[in-house]
Design a protein around this motif. Sequence first.
Motif, PDB file in Angstrom:
ATOM      1  N   SER A  12       1.895 -30.703 -16.713  1.00 52.36           N
ATOM      2  CA  SER A  12       1.192 -30.340 -17.950  1.00 52.36           C
ATOM      3  C   SER A  12      -0.209 -30.943 -18.018  1.00 52.36           C
ATOM      4  O   SER A  12      -1.143 -30.290 -18.472  1.00 52.36           O
ATOM      5  CB  SER A  12       2.012 -30.792 -19.159  1.00 52.36           C
ATOM      6  OG  SER A  12       1.350 -30.438 -20.349  1.00 52.36           O
ATOM      7  N   HIS A  13      -0.372 -32.207 -17.568  1.00 53.85           N
ATOM      8  CA  HIS A  13      -1.685 -32.855 -17.623  1.00 53.85           C
ATOM      9  C   HIS A  13      -2.241 -33.145 -16.222  1.00 53.85           C
ATOM     10  O   HIS A  13      -3.101 -33.999 -16.051  1.00 53.85           O
ATOM     11  CB  HIS A  13      -1.612 -34.141 -18.465  1.00 53.85           C
ATOM     12  CG  HIS A  13      -1.102 -33.893 -19.851  1.00 53.85           C
ATOM     13  ND1 HIS A  13       0.203 -34.133 -20.208  1.00 53.85           N
ATOM     14  CD2 HIS A  13      -1.705 -33.386 -20.946  1.00 53.85           C
ATOM     15  CE1 HIS A  13       0.376 -33.789 -21.480  1.00 53.85           C
ATOM     16  NE2 HIS A  13      -0.757 -33.337 -21.953  1.00 53.85           N
ATOM     17  N   ARG A  51      -3.483 -29.108 -28.446  1.00 54.85           N
ATOM     18  CA  ARG A  51      -3.660 -28.827 -27.017  1.00 54.85           C
ATOM     19  C   ARG A  51      -4.221 -27.427 -26.782  1.00 54.85           C
ATOM     20  O   ARG A  51      -5.052 -27.219 -25.890  1.00 54.85           O
ATOM     21  CB  ARG A  51      -2.324 -28.990 -26.281  1.00 54.85           C
ATOM     22  CG  ARG A  51      -2.380 -28.665 -24.790  1.00 54.85           C
ATOM     23  CD  ARG A  51      -3.112 -29.721 -23.986  1.00 54.85           C
ATOM     24  NE  ARG A  51      -3.289 -29.343 -22.593  1.00 54.85           N
ATOM     25  CZ  ARG A  51      -2.406 -29.579 -21.620  1.00 54.85           C
ATOM     26  NH1 ARG A  51      -1.274 -30.204 -21.894  1.00 54.85           N
ATOM     27  NH2 ARG A  51      -2.662 -29.214 -20.391  1.00 54.85           N
ATOM     28  N   GLU A  55      -7.391 -26.162 -24.286  1.00 57.14           N
ATOM     29  CA  GLU A  55      -7.286 -25.251 -23.145  1.00 57.14           C
ATOM     30  C   GLU A  55      -7.889 -23.884 -23.468  1.00 57.14           C
ATOM     31  O   GLU A  55      -7.882 -23.444 -24.620  1.00 57.14           O
ATOM     32  CB  GLU A  55      -5.815 -25.058 -22.744  1.00 57.14           C
ATOM     33  CG  GLU A  55      -5.088 -26.336 -22.387  1.00 57.14           C
ATOM     34  CD  GLU A  55      -5.687 -27.080 -21.191  1.00 57.14           C
ATOM     35  OE1 GLU A  55      -6.409 -26.458 -20.394  1.00 57.14           O
ATOM     36  OE2 GLU A  55      -5.443 -28.286 -21.082  1.00 57.14           O
ATOM     37  N   ASN A  81      -6.108 -27.067 -15.781  1.00 55.64           N
ATOM     38  CA  ASN A  81      -5.890 -27.738 -17.067  1.00 55.64           C
ATOM     39  C   ASN A  81      -7.180 -28.416 -17.486  1.00 55.64           C
ATOM     40  O   ASN A  81      -7.629 -29.341 -16.802  1.00 55.64           O
ATOM     41  CB  ASN A  81      -4.813 -28.835 -16.927  1.00 55.64           C
ATOM     42  CG  ASN A  81      -3.419 -28.276 -16.795  1.00 55.64           C
ATOM     43  OD1 ASN A  81      -3.066 -27.311 -17.474  1.00 55.64           O
ATOM     44  ND2 ASN A  81      -2.621 -28.889 -15.934  1.00 55.64           N
ATOM     45  N   ASP A  83      -7.477 -30.288 -19.984  1.00 55.99           N
ATOM     46  CA  ASP A  83      -7.083 -31.622 -20.457  1.00 55.99           C
ATOM     47  C   ASP A  83      -6.998 -32.641 -19.313  1.00 55.99           C
ATOM     48  O   ASP A  83      -6.968 -33.852 -19.555  1.00 55.99           O
ATOM     49  CB  ASP A  83      -5.727 -31.524 -21.178  1.00 55.99           C
ATOM     50  CG  ASP A  83      -5.593 -32.545 -22.304  1.00 55.99           C
ATOM     51  OD1 ASP A  83      -6.608 -33.180 -22.650  1.00 55.99           O
ATOM     52  OD2 ASP A  83      -4.471 -32.700 -22.836  1.00 55.99           O
ATOM     53  N   ARG A 139       4.105 -26.077 -20.637  1.00 54.76           N
ATOM     54  CA  ARG A 139       2.830 -25.735 -20.018  1.00 54.76           C
ATOM     55  C   ARG A 139       3.047 -24.906 -18.739  1.00 54.76           C
ATOM     56  O   ARG A 139       2.230 -24.073 -18.377  1.00 54.76           O
ATOM     57  CB  ARG A 139       2.074 -27.034 -19.691  1.00 54.76           C
ATOM     58  CG  ARG A 139       0.723 -26.834 -19.026  1.00 54.76           C
ATOM     59  CD  ARG A 139      -0.338 -26.454 -20.035  1.00 54.76           C
ATOM     60  NE  ARG A 139      -1.604 -26.144 -19.427  1.00 54.76           N
ATOM     61  CZ  ARG A 139      -2.386 -25.128 -19.789  1.00 54.76           C
ATOM     62  NH1 ARG A 139      -2.026 -24.338 -20.776  1.00 54.76           N
ATOM     63  NH2 ARG A 139      -3.522 -24.898 -19.201  1.00 54.76           N
ATOM     64  N   ARG A 345       1.770 -35.824 -29.069  1.00 48.31           N
ATOM     65  CA  ARG A 345       1.175 -34.622 -29.665  1.00 48.31           C
ATOM     66  C   ARG A 345       1.985 -33.397 -29.229  1.00 48.31           C
ATOM     67  O   ARG A 345       2.355 -33.270 -28.070  1.00 48.31           O
ATOM     68  CB  ARG A 345      -0.259 -34.505 -29.132  1.00 48.31           C
ATOM     69  CG  ARG A 345      -0.956 -33.219 -29.454  1.00 48.31           C
ATOM     70  CD  ARG A 345      -2.285 -33.155 -28.752  1.00 48.31           C
ATOM     71  NE  ARG A 345      -2.114 -32.994 -27.291  1.00 48.31           N
ATOM     72  CZ  ARG A 345      -3.093 -33.080 -26.410  1.00 48.31           C
ATOM     73  NH1 ARG A 345      -4.313 -33.357 -26.793  1.00 48.31           N
ATOM     74  NH2 ARG A 345      -2.856 -32.920 -25.128  1.00 48.31           N
ATOM     75  N   SER A 346       2.279 -32.488 -30.164  1.00 48.22           N
ATOM     76  CA  SER A 346       3.050 -31.303 -29.784  1.00 48.22           C
ATOM     77  C   SER A 346       2.825 -30.175 -30.786  1.00 48.22           C
ATOM     78  O   SER A 346       1.960 -30.267 -31.648  1.00 48.22           O
ATOM     79  CB  SER A 346       4.537 -31.652 -29.672  1.00 48.22           C
ATOM     80  OG  SER A 346       5.225 -30.601 -29.042  1.00 48.22           O
TER      81      SER A 346
END
Length: 407
Positions: A12-13, A51, A55, A81, A83, A139, A345-346
């Motif tokens: 994801s990151h 997020r 993106e 990504n 991020d 993600r 964070r979500s």
Amino acid sequence: MRLLRLTTAGESHGPALTAILEGLPAGVPLLAAHIDQELARRQLGYGRGRRMQIESDRVTFLGGVRAGETLGGPVAMQVPNRDWANWQAIMDPAPRADDDTEGRRRQVTRVRPGHADLTGALKYDRTDARDILERASARETTARVAAGAVCRQLLAHVGISVGSHLVHLGGIDAAPPDPLPDELNAAADRSPLRTLDPHAEAAMIARIDAAKREGNTLGGICEVVVRGLPVGLGSHVSWDRRLDGRLGQAMLSIPAVKGVEIGLGFECARRTGAEVHDEIAAAPGRTRAGHVARHSNRAGGTEGGMTTGEPLVIRVAMKPIATLMRPLGTVDLATGDAASAAAERSDVTAVPAMGVIAEAMAALVVADALLEKCGGDSLVEVQRNLDGYLAALDTRQAARDAGRPDA
Ligand code: EPS
């Protein structure tokens, strides 16, 4: 899946998501814009977190495409990504000097109930659940949507479309129009929740706002509709060739999905046979359905593990996201002590995005089944094989008509 193989990679990151889709014919028209349009649809939806503002997903082709067409080799795609810029030290693939002393920042040991954190950490023997959650994150579905967008291009060429809409969110049902609009996605994409019922939409938005204030999350249900299918994709002959089973596997593999129904689904069990099965009538000219029509489509477009030629209708249920801002009780992996789960964070809900992902998975399964029935090395060959099959259905009908005394 036998002819189309999809592999995805990426955290994801981490730097990027990667998808490799193998088994496509040559000659499928394919531009980055076809993929980016689907990636953008996946990023929308009321209730998503910050997020999605960071993106802005865009694909780069790394292989398998030239001058706007597939070449027949694996199509390799990458979506960076953005991020990653903020996570390089934490996600660095190389060891870092302070890894042993301080450990990497943003370690997760207060494992979240409902996420892969705990089961994954135990199974893969990791002390930091970030090693698990980075890959378990939804993600990853970016890569699936990219692959699904490629399959859509193949399907569109032979007249098959895939759409979806949201039918339930957090306890609120939508009452969609019957029949559904022809341009299903154009209609659904106008709604911030991808629902076709404006009254329900207002109530759902209020429900999401309330859940956000409470630090809670919400699940829901999307319905995928595939139109333009020829009869006979999939097969009754073996368990792993049944299309229903393949769709079920594909849908249940989407993170947080806990239920799938085809047609009436669970409701079938409550009704009698006369109230479940779709009566069949002659319908000369409906070639793709084998010159018949069903007055209802309670079966959801499959009989005996094969398409009937009526629309495939698949409902997919997603549980609420497992990251709660008001966390649930858990155990700290490092100490074994009772703790509050990590609150990264979500999103409050991602059900509208799940519908777009479910479309991608449906496109993948249906494209695979199409290639089984009408496969070829080039798109022209696939089209020729499909045309040959449809012509055989016409010939069969004509032969029967010719043999009838009243014909
Ligand atoms: C996700 C957590 C959030 C979501 C993410 C899935 O990301 P972050 O931890 O960076 O805030 O936004 O979804 C996506 C990034 C996406 O592209 O859909 C999770 O833990 O599953």
